[in-house]
Design an enzyme around this catalytic site. Structure first.
Site, PDB file in Angstrom:
ATOM      1  N   LYS A 203      40.298  36.948  35.899  1.00  0.00           N
ATOM      2  CA  LYS A 203      39.120  36.973  36.768  1.00  0.00           C
ATOM      3  C   LYS A 203      38.687  38.399  37.107  1.00  0.00           C
ATOM      4  O   LYS A 203      37.515  38.747  37.014  1.00  0.00           O
ATOM      5  CB  LYS A 203      39.407  36.203  38.078  1.00  0.00           C
ATOM      6  CG  LYS A 203      39.734  34.736  37.874  1.00  0.00           C
ATOM      7  CD  LYS A 203      40.049  34.024  39.172  1.00  0.00           C
ATOM      8  CE  LYS A 203      41.366  34.438  39.807  1.00  0.00           C
ATOM      9  NZ  LYS A 203      42.558  34.108  39.006  1.00  0.00           N
ATOM     10  N   THR A 204      39.660  39.219  37.510  1.00  0.00           N
ATOM     11  CA  THR A 204      39.322  40.578  37.931  1.00  0.00           C
ATOM     12  C   THR A 204      38.926  41.440  36.730  1.00  0.00           C
ATOM     13  O   THR A 204      37.976  42.226  36.803  1.00  0.00           O
ATOM     14  CB  THR A 204      40.508  41.184  38.704  1.00  0.00           C
ATOM     15  OG1 THR A 204      40.839  40.303  39.772  1.00  0.00           O
ATOM     16  CG2 THR A 204      40.156  42.544  39.284  1.00  0.00           C
TER      17      THR A 204
ATOM     18  N   HIS B 152      45.400  33.903  45.219  1.00  0.00           N
ATOM     19  CA  HIS B 152      45.027  32.485  45.186  1.00  0.00           C
ATOM     20  C   HIS B 152      44.668  31.985  46.594  1.00  0.00           C
ATOM     21  O   HIS B 152      43.652  31.313  46.786  1.00  0.00           O
ATOM     22  CB  HIS B 152      46.179  31.672  44.595  1.00  0.00           C
ATOM     23  CG  HIS B 152      45.965  30.205  44.656  1.00  0.00           C
ATOM     24  ND1 HIS B 152      44.934  29.580  43.971  1.00  0.00           N
ATOM     25  CD2 HIS B 152      46.617  29.227  45.333  1.00  0.00           C
ATOM     26  CE1 HIS B 152      44.983  28.282  44.223  1.00  0.00           C
ATOM     27  NE2 HIS B 152      45.992  28.045  45.048  1.00  0.00           N
TER      28      HIS B 152
ATOM     29  N   ASP C  95      46.054  35.287  36.940  1.00  0.00           N
ATOM     30  CA  ASP C  95      46.303  35.993  35.670  1.00  0.00           C
ATOM     31  C   ASP C  95      45.464  35.511  34.491  1.00  0.00           C
ATOM     32  O   ASP C  95      45.720  35.916  33.359  1.00  0.00           O
ATOM     33  CB  ASP C  95      47.795  35.938  35.265  1.00  0.00           C
ATOM     34  CG  ASP C  95      48.612  36.983  36.012  1.00  0.00           C
ATOM     35  OD1 ASP C  95      47.994  37.844  36.675  1.00  0.00           O
ATOM     36  OD2 ASP C  95      49.844  36.934  35.943  1.00  0.00           O
TER      37      ASP C  95
HETATM   38  P1  GDP Z   1      43.306  37.455  37.592  1.00  0.00           P
HETATM   39  O1  GDP Z   1      44.581  37.208  38.329  1.00  0.00           O
HETATM   40  O2  GDP Z   1      42.687  36.155  37.137  1.00  0.00           O
HETATM   41  O3  GDP Z   1      42.353  38.330  38.324  1.00  0.00           O
HETATM   42  O4  GDP Z   1      43.700  38.186  36.210  1.00  0.00           O
HETATM   43  P2  GDP Z   1      43.598  39.735  35.827  1.00  0.00           P
HETATM   44  O5  GDP Z   1      42.186  40.112  35.542  1.00  0.00           O
HETATM   45  O6  GDP Z   1      44.348  40.523  36.827  1.00  0.00           O
HETATM   46  O7  GDP Z   1      44.362  39.709  34.438  1.00  0.00           O
HETATM   47  C1  GDP Z   1      45.728  39.339  34.343  1.00  0.00           C
HETATM   48  C2  GDP Z   1      46.359  39.958  33.124  1.00  0.00           C
HETATM   49  O8  GDP Z   1      45.747  39.447  31.928  1.00  0.00           O
HETATM   50  C3  GDP Z   1      46.205  41.485  33.066  1.00  0.00           C
HETATM   51  O9  GDP Z   1      47.369  42.033  32.565  1.00  0.00           O
HETATM   52  C4  GDP Z   1      45.054  41.660  32.088  1.00  0.00           C
HETATM   53  O10 GDP Z   1      45.107  42.881  31.416  1.00  0.00           O
HETATM   54  C5  GDP Z   1      45.269  40.507  31.129  1.00  0.00           C
HETATM   55  N1  GDP Z   1      44.000  40.097  30.495  1.00  0.00           N
HETATM   56  C6  GDP Z   1      42.817  39.869  31.094  1.00  0.00           C
HETATM   57  N2  GDP Z   1      41.890  39.527  30.181  1.00  0.00           N
HETATM   58  C7  GDP Z   1      42.501  39.536  28.977  1.00  0.00           C
HETATM   59  C8  GDP Z   1      42.061  39.267  27.643  1.00  0.00           C
HETATM   60  O11 GDP Z   1      40.905  38.967  27.365  1.00  0.00           O
HETATM   61  N3  GDP Z   1      42.988  39.359  26.658  1.00  0.00           N
HETATM   62  C9  GDP Z   1      44.277  39.696  26.908  1.00  0.00           C
HETATM   63  N4  GDP Z   1      45.106  39.761  25.881  1.00  0.00           N
HETATM   64  N5  GDP Z   1      44.721  39.960  28.142  1.00  0.00           N
HETATM   65  C10 GDP Z   1      43.857  39.887  29.180  1.00  0.00           C
HETATM   66 MG    MG Z   2      42.450  39.120  40.215  1.00  0.00          MG
END
Ligand code: GDP
Ligand code: MG
Length: 398
Positions: free
Chosen positions: A24-25, A85, A21
């Protein structure tokens, strides 16, 4: 851009690492969006396309990996993002898609979290040398918080032996960039990140000067002539009629390279990075095992004994709950394409008599079968298929 490949163009393998979260994606999608806006030959890949990564069978394990291609002015990139993960861990440990460099994401809202550490640690173990840090979610964090997270991340990088002082750290928001926002933390932050990647992560070069080394992926027999072993040359140059050793699983067999094939054509030599079949004179196929390697004669030896650094994963990283005793621990050791039972004899610091999860130590490794390992070679130790320790060979012992 993956569908419009010019093969002579340099390519760099990167990926997004960081706690679940942290974005990354979202960042992966934002990178393709920002590039696609300026370069019509590059395709925008949406969040949903990346997060629905297809299952891949790599080295006998199932991993969800999204491979995304894009191009900057400097070179072409192959970028991997894993949805879960566990997929990240499997990808890194198995070397399913080896990274030349990685983007470490840390969300400013959380700071460094257990998976940030675990990904960084595993990346180190598998030889990822270059990182660029993206402090994400800058749209919802104060400046002071961003700076604190930067300090914390640089310290973490230094703790793991990386150049935490000079590694580029960029503040930004993957979400704003994905929405096309042109304020400081939107699109410009992703452009800054791409510039940092272009300049800080070198394009990998092949090692043509070290002695020839070929890990074996596959083998088949050619009646009357010997056995062809197939693999990608790790380093050096192989020449026809060269004397070679076949090493691994207690064997050290002298042989000669009597033919070399690239794409089914016979050639007189082949270099690092090429996928080859080499014909080993007088070797029967039943002597070959996956995980053996072929090297220039007398350039390497196989041993049962090594000294290594190991890190015992903490329970929050998916490791053991219980400490490890100093002697008698026996579990399979995994490295490249093989695994062999090993025993650990820990060289604990004075005054301690156990290794706690989350700690690291120097240890003696004893392998049940002699295997050729190099200094710097990484491995993992698993209990019931779960990684409990990662390590790196620091010394070859006779
Ligand atoms: P991953 O698990 O690392 O791939 O994370 P995701 O890309 O799925 O993002 C997880 C959550 O964080 C989602 O609800 C995104 O919309 C939110 N998110 C990602 N980048 C940002 C950002 O720059 N700002 C904010 N406020 N939320 C973000
Ligand atoms: Mg992801």
């Amino acid at each position: 851009c993956s569908n419009k490949v010019k093969t002579e163009e340099p390519i760099c393998n990167v990926g997004t690492l960081g706690h679940v979260d942290h974005g990354k994606t979202t960042l992966t999608a934002a990178i393709t969006k920002v590039i696609a806006e300026e370069d019509k030959t590059c395709e925008y890949v949406s969040y949903d396309q990346i997060d629905k990564a297809p299952e891949e069978k790599a080295r006998g394990i199932t991993i969800n990996i999204a491979h995304v291609g894009y191009r900057t002015k400097a070179r072409r990139y192959a970028h991997t993002d894993c949805p879960g993960h566990a997929d990240f861990i499997k990808n890194m440990i198995s070397g399913a898609s080896q990274m030349d460099g990685a983007i470490l994401l840390v969300a400013a809202t959380d700071g460094v979290m257990p998976q940030t550490r675990e990904h960084l640690l595993l990346a180190k173990q598998v030889g990822v040398k270059y990182f660029v840090v993206f402090i994400n979610k800058a749209d919802v964090a104060d400046q002071e918080v961003l700076e604190l997270v930067e300090i914390e991340t640089r310290e973490l990088l230094c703790d793991f032996g990386f150049d935490g002082i000079n590694i580029p750290v960029i503040y930004g928001s993957a979400l704003l960039a994905l929405r096309g926002d042109t304020s400081e933390y939107g699109v410009p932050s992703v452009k800054k990140l791409l510039d940092a990647i272009d300049t800080y992560i070198p394009t990998p070069t092949r090692d043509y000067t070290s002695p020839f080394l070929l890990p074996i992926d596959n083998a088949f027999s050619v009646p009357g002539r010997g056995t062809v072993v197939v693999g990608t040359i790790k380093r050096g140059i192989v020449k026809k009629n060269m004397d070679a050793n076949l090493l691994g699983f207690d064997e050290s067999i002298n042989t000669t390279i009597s033919d070399i094939h690239i794409f089914k054509k016979s050639v007189t030599e082949a270099v690092a990075g090429e996928n080859v079949g080499v014909l080993l004179r007088g070797i029967k196929i039943d002597r070959i095992r996956k995980g053996m390697l072929v090297c220039k004669a007398k350039s390497m030896m196989a041993s049962n004994h090594y000294e290594a650094q190991i890190y015992l994963l903490s329970s929050s990283e998916g490791g053991r709950h219980r400490p490890m005793r100093p002697t008698g621990y026996c579990q399979p050791l995994y490295s490249t394409t093989w695994n062999v039972l090993c025993r650990l004899d820990l060289m604990l610091p004075e005054g301690t008599n156990m290794l706690m999860p989350g700690e690291h130590v120097t240890t003696k490794l004893t392998l049940l079968r002699s295997m050729p390992m190099m200094e710097g070679q990484s491995f993992t130790i698993r209990e019931n298929k779960c990684t409990v320790a990662t390590g790196m060979v620091t010394k070859i012992l006779p």
